[in-house]
Write an enzyme that holds these catalytic residues in place. Structure first.
Site, PDB file in Angstrom:
ATOM      1  N   GLU A  30     -29.779  10.850  35.220  1.00  0.00           N
ATOM      2  CA  GLU A  30     -30.101  10.191  36.503  1.00  0.00           C
ATOM      3  C   GLU A  30     -30.952   8.963  36.218  1.00  0.00           C
ATOM      4  OE1 GLU A  30     -31.595  12.401  40.077  1.00  0.00           O
ATOM      5  OE2 GLU A  30     -33.256  10.984  39.892  1.00  0.00           O
ATOM      6  N   ARG A  74     -29.400  14.596  52.510  1.00  0.00           N
ATOM      7  CA  ARG A  74     -29.991  14.227  53.795  1.00  0.00           C
ATOM      8  C   ARG A  74     -31.029  13.131  53.575  1.00  0.00           C
ATOM      9  NH1 ARG A  74     -34.571  17.723  56.549  1.00  0.00           N
ATOM     10  NH2 ARG A  74     -35.643  16.642  54.848  1.00  0.00           N
ATOM     11  N   GLN A 120     -33.095  20.406  41.802  1.00  0.00           N
ATOM     12  CA  GLN A 120     -34.381  19.719  41.688  1.00  0.00           C
ATOM     13  C   GLN A 120     -35.000  20.149  40.353  1.00  0.00           C
ATOM     14  OE1 GLN A 120     -37.182  19.190  45.152  1.00  0.00           O
ATOM     15  NE2 GLN A 120     -38.138  20.880  44.111  1.00  0.00           N
TER      16      GLN A 120
HETATM   17  P1  FAD Z   1     -30.405  19.352  53.339  1.00  0.00           P
HETATM   18  O1  FAD Z   1     -29.457  20.105  52.486  1.00  0.00           O
HETATM   19  O2  FAD Z   1     -29.883  18.824  54.632  1.00  0.00           O
HETATM   20  O3  FAD Z   1     -31.654  20.310  53.617  1.00  0.00           O
HETATM   21  C1  FAD Z   1     -32.862  19.787  54.164  1.00  0.00           C
HETATM   22  C2  FAD Z   1     -33.686  20.906  54.780  1.00  0.00           C
HETATM   23  O4  FAD Z   1     -33.050  21.367  55.965  1.00  0.00           O
HETATM   24  C3  FAD Z   1     -33.830  22.146  53.876  1.00  0.00           C
HETATM   25  O5  FAD Z   1     -35.110  22.682  54.088  1.00  0.00           O
HETATM   26  C4  FAD Z   1     -32.756  23.110  54.406  1.00  0.00           C
HETATM   27  O6  FAD Z   1     -33.104  24.454  54.167  1.00  0.00           O
HETATM   28  C5  FAD Z   1     -32.753  22.759  55.887  1.00  0.00           C
HETATM   29  N1  FAD Z   1     -31.444  22.927  56.557  1.00  0.00           N
HETATM   30  C6  FAD Z   1     -30.234  22.580  56.085  1.00  0.00           C
HETATM   31  N2  FAD Z   1     -29.270  22.836  57.008  1.00  0.00           N
HETATM   32  C7  FAD Z   1     -29.903  23.350  58.102  1.00  0.00           C
HETATM   33  C8  FAD Z   1     -29.482  23.812  59.386  1.00  0.00           C
HETATM   34  N3  FAD Z   1     -28.190  23.801  59.741  1.00  0.00           N
HETATM   35  N4  FAD Z   1     -30.413  24.262  60.263  1.00  0.00           N
HETATM   36  C9  FAD Z   1     -31.747  24.281  59.915  1.00  0.00           C
HETATM   37  N5  FAD Z   1     -32.208  23.866  58.696  1.00  0.00           N
HETATM   38  C10 FAD Z   1     -31.294  23.405  57.812  1.00  0.00           C
HETATM   39  N6  FAD Z   1     -33.885  11.590  47.867  1.00  0.00           N
HETATM   40  C11 FAD Z   1     -33.644  10.274  48.052  1.00  0.00           C
HETATM   41  O7  FAD Z   1     -34.196   9.670  48.986  1.00  0.00           O
HETATM   42  N7  FAD Z   1     -32.824   9.567  47.228  1.00  0.00           N
HETATM   43  C12 FAD Z   1     -32.167  10.149  46.194  1.00  0.00           C
HETATM   44  O8  FAD Z   1     -31.414   9.500  45.472  1.00  0.00           O
HETATM   45  C13 FAD Z   1     -32.380  11.549  45.965  1.00  0.00           C
HETATM   46  N8  FAD Z   1     -31.754  12.219  44.962  1.00  0.00           N
HETATM   47  C14 FAD Z   1     -31.929  13.567  44.803  1.00  0.00           C
HETATM   48  C15 FAD Z   1     -31.235  14.226  43.775  1.00  0.00           C
HETATM   49  C16 FAD Z   1     -31.385  15.603  43.588  1.00  0.00           C
HETATM   50  C17 FAD Z   1     -30.609  16.291  42.486  1.00  0.00           C
HETATM   51  C18 FAD Z   1     -32.285  16.327  44.418  1.00  0.00           C
HETATM   52  C19 FAD Z   1     -32.499  17.798  44.180  1.00  0.00           C
HETATM   53  C20 FAD Z   1     -32.975  15.686  45.431  1.00  0.00           C
HETATM   54  C21 FAD Z   1     -32.805  14.303  45.644  1.00  0.00           C
HETATM   55  N9  FAD Z   1     -33.472  13.614  46.677  1.00  0.00           N
HETATM   56  C22 FAD Z   1     -33.267  12.256  46.848  1.00  0.00           C
HETATM   57  C23 FAD Z   1     -34.429  14.318  47.546  1.00  0.00           C
HETATM   58  C24 FAD Z   1     -33.788  14.828  48.870  1.00  0.00           C
HETATM   59  O9  FAD Z   1     -33.322  13.731  49.613  1.00  0.00           O
HETATM   60  C25 FAD Z   1     -34.847  15.604  49.644  1.00  0.00           C
HETATM   61  O10 FAD Z   1     -35.202  16.781  48.980  1.00  0.00           O
HETATM   62  C26 FAD Z   1     -34.530  15.870  51.124  1.00  0.00           C
HETATM   63  O11 FAD Z   1     -35.736  16.269  51.768  1.00  0.00           O
HETATM   64  C27 FAD Z   1     -33.489  16.962  51.371  1.00  0.00           C
HETATM   65  O12 FAD Z   1     -32.230  16.533  51.114  1.00  0.00           O
HETATM   66  P2  FAD Z   1     -31.004  17.597  51.067  1.00  0.00           P
HETATM   67  O13 FAD Z   1     -29.769  16.826  50.868  1.00  0.00           O
HETATM   68  O14 FAD Z   1     -31.311  18.685  50.128  1.00  0.00           O
HETATM   69  O15 FAD Z   1     -31.078  18.134  52.575  1.00  0.00           O
END
Ligand code: FAD
Length: 285
Positions: A18, A111, A178
């Site tokens: 990454e 997200r 993560q």
């Molecule tokens: P989601 O999967 O949507 O989850 C977010 C939260 O909502 C979680 O607590 C989940 O339990 C909850 N949730 C999900 N669906 C529902 C539902 N239907 N009802 C109620 N709650 C729900 N951030 C950046 O800004 N840029 C990047 O390039 C970036 N790269 C990343 C790469 C990796 C490998 C990882 C692990 C993280 C990265 N992040 C990045 C961080 C990430 O954007 C954050 O952790 C963010 O807060 C959550 O994104 P997500 O896609 O996991 O969200």
């Protein structure tokens, strides 16, 4: 090549890196340096290089330029990250079209963190909705994020894994985790995922510690347990840069050895745009 194929054709663990678009790169020097670092890491045959999005203020144009160069100069599969939290459906559609026009085949669908002082666009609330949209509107293969210790907003690890399963049901092909420092959290997470029927590769994300301040900053942003003896060693020598690097490399090497022995499909390195630590770890392995 699409993620599904990458993780099924390789018998050895797939190596991925990454990187992030360099900040304040007025004259383009930092971007050139990033490619110097990546060139040095090419000898370990990475199958995927992912490029972060949004974090640190980077924009779509910068990301696309880096992605194009990973494909053309390094002849490696790029994987742009993409966050949907402050983006309109129209913007997402345009971005997906742009990626496909450049022959990009994969995307890490996120997200993103909830913006503090910025208006939220409500077109997409969770990454699962973004995955569904990507599958409907493009032929891209989608990866998603997973949290071995639970996402910091989640009410429990179990609940977080239930939502992870929704991302898989909507069409995700791979999960990248993560960073974590205690492999037991990863093993426990994989077991729980398997129990509820998540059967796609779960690729561990490894951060080689090279700087005490960076470690503190990264771990303040996410929920991560640092084994007490490792933390104590680093804390006792926090101003000794060489000691921190060597200890971080040794720790991550052992962590990767145990993960490989357990049969992981790949390892994703958070390179922080530097060759040194990731290169030493891969040489050790
Ligand atoms: P989601 O999967 O949507 O989850 C977010 C939260 O909502 C979680 O607590 C989940 O339990 C909850 N949730 C999900 N669906 C529902 C539902 N239907 N009802 C109620 N709650 C729900 N951030 C950046 O800004 N840029 C990047 O390039 C970036 N790269 C990343 C790469 C990796 C490998 C990882 C692990 C993280 C990265 N992040 C990045 C961080 C990430 O954007 C954050 O952790 C963010 O807060 C959550 O994104 P997500 O896609 O996991 O969200």
């Amino acid at each position: 090549m699409k993620l599904k194929e990458i993780y099924s054709v390789n018998s050895k663990p797939v190596i991925s890196y990454e990187v992030f678009p360099p900040k304040d790169d007025i004259d383009g020097q930092k971007l050139e340096q990033l490619f110097v670092e990546l060139e040095k890491l090419m000898k370990f045959n990475p199958s995927v290089i992912s490029v972060t999005y949004g974090a640190g203020g980077s924009n779509q144009t910068e990301s696309v330029e880096i992605i194009k160069r990973i494909k053309s100069d390094l002849k490696t599969t790029p994987m742009p990250h993409f966050t949907c939290v402050s983006t309109s459906e129209k913007n997402i559609k345009n971005y997906l079209n742009t990626l496909e026009q450049h022959g990009i085949e994969n995307i890490l669908a996120l997200r993103g963190d909830m913006p503090q002082n910025q208006e939220i666009c409500h077109d997409f609330k969770y990454a699962s909705e973004l995955v569904e949209y990507i599958k409907k509107e493009s032929s891209l293969s989608a990866a998603v994020a997973g949290y071995p210790e639970g996402h910091r907003e989640a009410e429990s690890l179990e609940k977080d894994i239930e939502y992870l399963k929704v991302k898989v049901e909507k069409g995700a092909d791979v999960i990248y985790t993560q960073l974590f420092f205690n492999n037991n959290h990863y093993f426990n997470f994989c077991e729980k995922c398997q129990k509820i029927g998540i059967d796609i590769p779960i690729i561990p994300g490894i951060l080689p510690v090279t700087n005490f301040k960076t470690l503190e900053k990264m771990t303040s942003l996410c929920k991560v347990d640092i084994p007490a003896d490792f933390y104590e060693k680093l804390d006792n020598h926090k101003d000794d840069k060489d000691y921190i690097k060597q200890t971080g490399i040794e720790f991550a090497t052992n962590q990767c050895r145990e993960l490989i022995d357990s049969g992981v499909k790949g390892i994703h390195f958070y390179t922080l745009n530097k060759e040194y630590a990731t290169g030493r770890i891969l040489s050790n392995l």
